[in-house]
Design a protein around this motif. Sequence first.
Motif, PDB file in Angstrom:
ATOM      1  N   SER A 287       0.822  -1.208   0.000  1.00  0.00           N
ATOM      2  CA  SER A 287       0.000   0.000   0.000  1.00  0.00           C
ATOM      3  C   SER A 287       0.857   1.259   0.000  1.00  0.00           C
ATOM      4  CB  SER A 287      -0.929   0.008   1.221  1.00  0.00           C
ATOM      5  OG  SER A 287      -1.796  -1.103   1.201  1.00  0.00           O
ATOM      6  N   ALA A 288       2.120   1.120  -0.370  1.00  0.00           N
ATOM      7  CA  ALA A 288       3.027   2.269  -0.346  1.00  0.00           C
ATOM      8  C   ALA A 288       2.840   3.184  -1.546  1.00  0.00           C
ATOM      9  CB  ALA A 288       4.480   1.776  -0.284  1.00  0.00           C
ATOM     10  N   GLY A 289       1.940   2.823  -2.461  1.00  0.00           N
ATOM     11  CA  GLY A 289       1.721   3.643  -3.644  1.00  0.00           C
ATOM     12  C   GLY A 289       2.374   3.021  -4.856  1.00  0.00           C
ATOM     13  N   ILE A 290       1.772   3.263  -5.999  1.00  0.00           N
ATOM     14  CA  ILE A 290       2.240   2.615  -7.221  1.00  0.00           C
ATOM     15  C   ILE A 290       3.650   3.049  -7.598  1.00  0.00           C
ATOM     16  CG2 ILE A 290       1.208   4.358  -8.752  1.00  0.00           C
ATOM     17  CD1 ILE A 290       0.461   2.012 -10.617  1.00  0.00           C
ATOM     18  N   PHE A 291       4.038   4.277  -7.219  1.00  0.00           N
ATOM     19  CA  PHE A 291       5.352   4.768  -7.616  1.00  0.00           C
ATOM     20  C   PHE A 291       6.456   4.389  -6.638  1.00  0.00           C
ATOM     21  CE2 PHE A 291       2.385   7.697  -9.782  1.00  0.00           C
ATOM     22  CZ  PHE A 291       2.682   7.295 -11.069  1.00  0.00           C
TER      23      PHE A 291
END
Length: 865
Positions: A287-291
């Motif tokens: 869940s750290a973000g797609i980037f």
Amino acid sequence: MKLGNHLLKAAMLSTISIASLSVGSAAFAQDNAPQASDDADENVIIVTATKREQTLEEVPVAVSVTSAAAIERAQVRDLKDLQTLVPSLRVSQLQSSANTNFIIRGFGNGANNPGIEGSVGVFIDGVYRSRSAAAISDLPNLQRVEVLRGPQSTLFGKNASAGVISIVTAAPSYEFGGSAELSYGNRNAIVAKADVTGPIADNVAFSLAGGINKADGYGTNLTDGSKTSERNRWYGRAQLLIEPSESFKLRFIGDYDKIDENCCFVGNIFDGPTGAAIRAIGGKVNSAGIFSYSEYQNFASENKITNGGVSMQADYEMGSLSLTSISAYRESRAKTNADSDFTSADLIGANRGDVDITTKTQELRLASDFDGPFNFLLGAYYFNESINNKQALTLGRDFRNYASALTRGAYVSLEPTIRAAGGVPSTAAPFGGQGQGRFEDWDYKNKAYSIFGTADLELTDGLVLTGGFNYTKDKKNLKSNTTITDVFSAIDLVQVGANAGLPAALPAGFVPAGGTALASGLFPRINNCATVTNAPASSTPNPTRSGTCNPFLDLQALQFLPPFLNIPNAVEDGRTSDGKLTYSVRLAWEATDSINLYASYGTGFKATSWNMSIDSRPFGSDFIAGSPAQGAPLAASAIRTAGLASANLTSGTRYALPEEAKVKELGLKAKWDSVAFNLTIFDQSIKNFQGNSFIGTGFVLTNAGKQSVKGVEFDSSFNPIDALQLRVATVYLDSKYDSYVGSQFGDISGQAVAGIPKWSTTLGATYTMDLNDGKALIFNADYHNESNVVINENPAWRQYKREVNDLSAAATLRFDSGLQVSLWGRNLTNAKYVSVNFPSVVQSGSISGYPNAPRTYGASVKYKF
């Protein structure tokens, strides 16, 4: 593979030809040698967009031409990178190396389903590449890339309803020469390639080319630390040019390339409600973000793709007439596998694909070169393709526990009751057991032929009227042998409720919420509930119901692998036959030596596309034969009458109807000593545009009633001084669905097409500084921008948008000896955007996507001799 036999036959034929023809003259070769390289004079660009050699300014069609020199300066490695130089083109790489979408003016499809040919045709040296897996290998020894915008059916024999990408490679030369290049960049990126050409005899020349492209991935699998979205590919290419006389020449081409990559990185955009269930069974979701460019996978993706083929082009001049024949045989095979849930939990055990494509093509053209006002081109084209497609999706070891967690234990706790009431044999596997799934085997055959031609009539000096036509006949046959082993998806939960004592039909005269009285038996497949929220849609035999009278129905969402009806069957013969006449008319005027104007109207066509996926289902019309009058029972459906209906058998689409394209264009092309520009205003539409949308468990193939785009294209170059060239190219697109009633999200008529930006702009500059001793220092920069645009058609996802800002640059020191050294970088600002987003696999409410590649940079050394 059969390819080896075809290569051997071509080599034997070439040997015989050399022995018998080497005594001929080489004068024809010298008179018809390739044009001077674009590097020598980029202001004179020869194109064959109309299958005749003309300069870019003379050709009265909307075409973007990218020279080999421009591609080299921009460090373009493959077709995916080309979009940064051609604003009208968009290239999206999806879930595997074999799935790439080419889009021109907002129209494009063909990835993720081998039954769909792209609306954008890709041709390499005149040979059609029918699927993207056969067209994505690294760019060979190039001469130029032509991107033809708008339907091109009157000049290309197969599927060019939205446009054409035509790649032209350099022919063998009678002057010995070649080049070698080595490049190294971040992420251990290595590109090495070489080519050599020269004479064998007075009238025989050859060329050989090969290369590798390797790089570590930019994504990280947090499970084991391995890298994803890597590069690992190589290619080889051989050519032979034989010219037995001044009027006759043969060009043989053999090529083979291979891809073996861990691709493609998928990131988590939104961690939805299913994330809690995954964590409850010990799984992890990033869940750290797609980037963060990190994901979870249980195993590395497999992408093994091989492409190869042979072709022969024969050109024969007969005075003012010339005859051209292009014969080709190609094979393409893609083996893929992926952990498609992209979590550390083993929900999807495997998602395997094995697609084997064999294609044979033959094109024949007769063209005139009269001195008078009239000229013509007449051609015929034959296409023969067979595809064997094997697919499999299986449940993983954690799926059963995951399903139980999603249903608060009901999936497991209700299993004994459901098995008993549903008559499930005791020998049947547990619900959601590892290894259960779908196993597909498709056999596809396509034969097509077309007759096409154009005629030019010079009405007055400089004013030319052109008419063109194409008649295509396209026949396709499809057979399937699909089995579903998922025990739970085959159970009739309505009947389970009835067997458990719940009423199985609505009472006579029942009045649904907000509706009128309905006849008894109209809804025989639903348990009696408090309300019925809507009448049955044409695409499904059951209405949506509300209420909790049958608790088993709440588990229907987990029956996502329902029984499959193979084709052909008693109702569906698995055959389509399409025929269509398309045409074009154009008026071109050479107003001055520097200005050319044209106006044109054209039509295009692409035949029926079959749905070769698990979502290939009988049409709703085969389930419900017609709408009954008020109070009358439903008419008998073809599927049920034929005894083919089974519990949970669903409807959908077997195929999408043919595409029919129209385009109106006004064009202006101008060229002076230091300035050149092209301007096109157009109005283009496609009736029955074939859409293929991912819904989380599979792809839905539909037709948009009509998709249209109005736009303006402008590209220019300016040389304020000899050492400096400035380039500007921009495209404005107003793209929308005029009619799309049956989309995945309901009626989205009038909505803008997702993923197609209003504005796309490329700015470029090249400065050449001459140094002493014949050396030169060359600086090049290209900036590409796409305006902010909604990525997905889903109305609930309108907040997810994409804006592209891509800066590439290179500095090259070129020596008089042929040596050149370069420093280069792509996406230098490390801009980040999501190319495509989609529902996460078996994770309702979660969203995944493909991010763009981060910054790349490196150095290269090249030697030309």
